[in-house]
Scaffold this active site. Structure first.
Site, PDB file in Angstrom:
ATOM      1  N   HIS A   8       2.859   3.647  -9.118  1.00 39.89           N
ATOM      2  CA  HIS A   8       2.723   2.211  -9.378  1.00 39.89           C
ATOM      3  C   HIS A   8       3.986   1.651 -10.041  1.00 39.89           C
ATOM      4  CE1 HIS A   8      -1.332   2.168  -7.983  1.00 39.89           C
ATOM      5  NE2 HIS A   8      -1.807   2.921  -8.965  1.00 39.89           N
ATOM      6  N   ARG A  11      -0.240   9.175 -10.423  1.00 38.41           N
ATOM      7  CA  ARG A  11      -0.327   7.920  -9.674  1.00 38.41           C
ATOM      8  C   ARG A  11       0.376   6.785 -10.417  1.00 38.41           C
ATOM      9  NH1 ARG A  11      -4.068   7.391  -5.531  1.00 38.41           N
ATOM     10  NH2 ARG A  11      -4.374   5.186  -6.025  1.00 38.41           N
ATOM     11  N   ARG A  66      -0.054   7.570  -2.683  1.00 40.57           N
ATOM     12  CA  ARG A  66       0.401   8.627  -1.768  1.00 40.57           C
ATOM     13  C   ARG A  66       1.854   8.989  -2.016  1.00 40.57           C
ATOM     14  NH1 ARG A  66      -1.921   5.866   3.487  1.00 40.57           N
ATOM     15  NH2 ARG A  66      -2.285   4.242   1.954  1.00 40.57           N
ATOM     16  N   TRP A  67       2.661   7.993  -2.364  1.00 40.82           N
ATOM     17  CA  TRP A  67       4.065   8.260  -2.701  1.00 40.82           C
ATOM     18  C   TRP A  67       4.136   9.235  -3.869  1.00 40.82           C
ATOM     19  CZ3 TRP A  67       7.266   7.865  -6.876  1.00 40.82           C
ATOM     20  CH2 TRP A  67       8.646   7.856  -6.639  1.00 40.82           C
ATOM     21  N   SER A 109      -8.039  -5.319   4.936  1.00 41.60           N
ATOM     22  CA  SER A 109      -8.582  -5.010   3.613  1.00 41.60           C
ATOM     23  C   SER A 109      -8.887  -6.258   2.784  1.00 41.60           C
ATOM     24  CB  SER A 109      -7.637  -4.072   2.842  1.00 41.60           C
ATOM     25  OG  SER A 109      -7.540  -2.822   3.496  1.00 41.60           O
ATOM     26  N   THR A 127     -10.459  -7.502  -5.678  1.00 45.70           N
ATOM     27  CA  THR A 127     -11.769  -7.457  -6.335  1.00 45.70           C
ATOM     28  C   THR A 127     -12.366  -6.057  -6.252  1.00 45.70           C
ATOM     29  OG1 THR A 127     -12.706  -8.294  -4.249  1.00 45.70           O
ATOM     30  CG2 THR A 127     -12.316  -9.898  -5.994  1.00 45.70           C
ATOM     31  N   LEU A 140      11.392 -20.463  -4.166  1.00 41.49           N
ATOM     32  CA  LEU A 140      10.375 -19.591  -3.613  1.00 41.49           C
ATOM     33  C   LEU A 140       9.058 -19.709  -4.371  1.00 41.49           C
ATOM     34  CD1 LEU A 140       9.557 -17.000  -1.864  1.00 41.49           C
ATOM     35  CD2 LEU A 140      10.371 -15.684  -3.841  1.00 41.49           C
ATOM     36  N   ASP A 165       0.826  -1.199   0.000  1.00 40.95           N
ATOM     37  CA  ASP A 165       0.000   0.000   0.000  1.00 40.95           C
ATOM     38  C   ASP A 165       0.867   1.259   0.000  1.00 40.95           C
ATOM     39  OD1 ASP A 165      -2.435   1.257  -0.031  1.00 40.95           O
ATOM     40  OD2 ASP A 165      -2.617   1.342   2.140  1.00 40.95           O
ATOM     41  N   GLY A 166       0.386   2.284  -0.692  1.00 38.11           N
ATOM     42  CA  GLY A 166       1.040   3.584  -0.618  1.00 38.11           C
ATOM     43  C   GLY A 166       1.587   4.115  -1.926  1.00 38.11           C
ATOM     44  N   ASN A 167       1.361   3.409  -3.041  1.00 37.31           N
ATOM     45  CA  ASN A 167       1.881   3.897  -4.321  1.00 37.31           C
ATOM     46  C   ASN A 167       1.316   5.270  -4.675  1.00 37.31           C
ATOM     47  OD1 ASN A 167       3.222   1.465  -4.568  1.00 37.31           O
ATOM     48  ND2 ASN A 167       1.782   0.590  -6.042  1.00 37.31           N
TER      49      ASN A 167
END
Length: 214
Positions: free
Chosen positions: A19, A15, A6-7, A170, A48, A113, A2-4
């Site tokens: 991202h 925006r 706002r960054w 969330s 979703t 992984l 979270d925070g792309n």
């Protein structure tokens, strides 16, 4: 992750740039997760609920996902990473679906992984689908529901990290988080670096886990 937005806003940037920087953070964290030997890393890439965002932002996110697959798949596959998807990626356009299906097939035999991407994912929907499938074959129990979750076959969720200072789940891995340790960080996702992952793992290692016992 979270925070792309706002960054980008803090820097008076679109925006979409936030991202893009978020994707760069993904690369660093995935590489570090493989280096330290994590069994699985799950990234909440598109929920979703994200369909409610402006059409141009959704389109930009889909474009970033395509570019990530095209540019990073060979490195991911070469490092032994196995790609998994939770959620319904069938809702995306045919080009992106084909790319995702090809990436899943390309890495299916890898044993390193597990890189799990949550796409068009919502945990309440996942639980409802799992319960319906469990009911179709027999009694509903916690075990039969868990066996039909999107995450079936993956290791248990040990640590859940949310960035950007938000303190909520969330609709992410609600069932799986029942006994997970949680860490809420003020750092915005584009600034999340491998060092942040190392610090989070150190905090996790210092916690005493009792799973309801004493």
């Amino acid at each position: 992750m979270d925070g792309n937005g706002r960054w980008a806003k803090q820097r008076f940037l679109p925006r979409a740039i936030g991202h893009q920087r978020g994707v760069e953070a993904v690369r660093g964290v995935v590489r570090r997760a493989g280096e330290v030997g994590l069994e699985a890393l799950t990234l909440y890439a598109f929920s979703t609920e994200n369909w409610r965002r402006p059409e141009d932002e959704v389109s930009a996110l889909m474009g970033l996902l395509k570019r990530f697959i095209l540019s990073d798949l060979e490195e991911i596959a070469g490092n032994g990473v196995r790609l998994r998807i939770i959620g319904d990626h069938g809702a995306f356009g045919p080009e992106l679906r084909d790319l995702l299906d090809g990436a899943l097939a390309r890495t299916a035999g890898n044993t390193g992984l597990n890189l799990v991407i949550a796409l068009n994912y919502g945990s309440q929907d996942e639980i409802a689908r799992a319960a319906a499938r469990a009911a179709a074959v027999g009694p509903i129990t916690p075990e039969t529901i868990e066996a039909h979750l999107d995450t079936a076959g993956l290791p248990p969720l040990d640590l859940l990290i949310r960035t950007s200072g938000e303190v909520r789940l969330s609709n992410f891995l609600l069932w799986q988080a029942a006994y997970a340790e949680m860490l809420f960080l003020d750092v915005l996702w584009p600034d999340f670096a491998p060092a942040h992952l190392d610090a989070a793992l150190a905090q996790f290692a210092a916690r005493e886990r009792r799973f309801g016992g004493r």
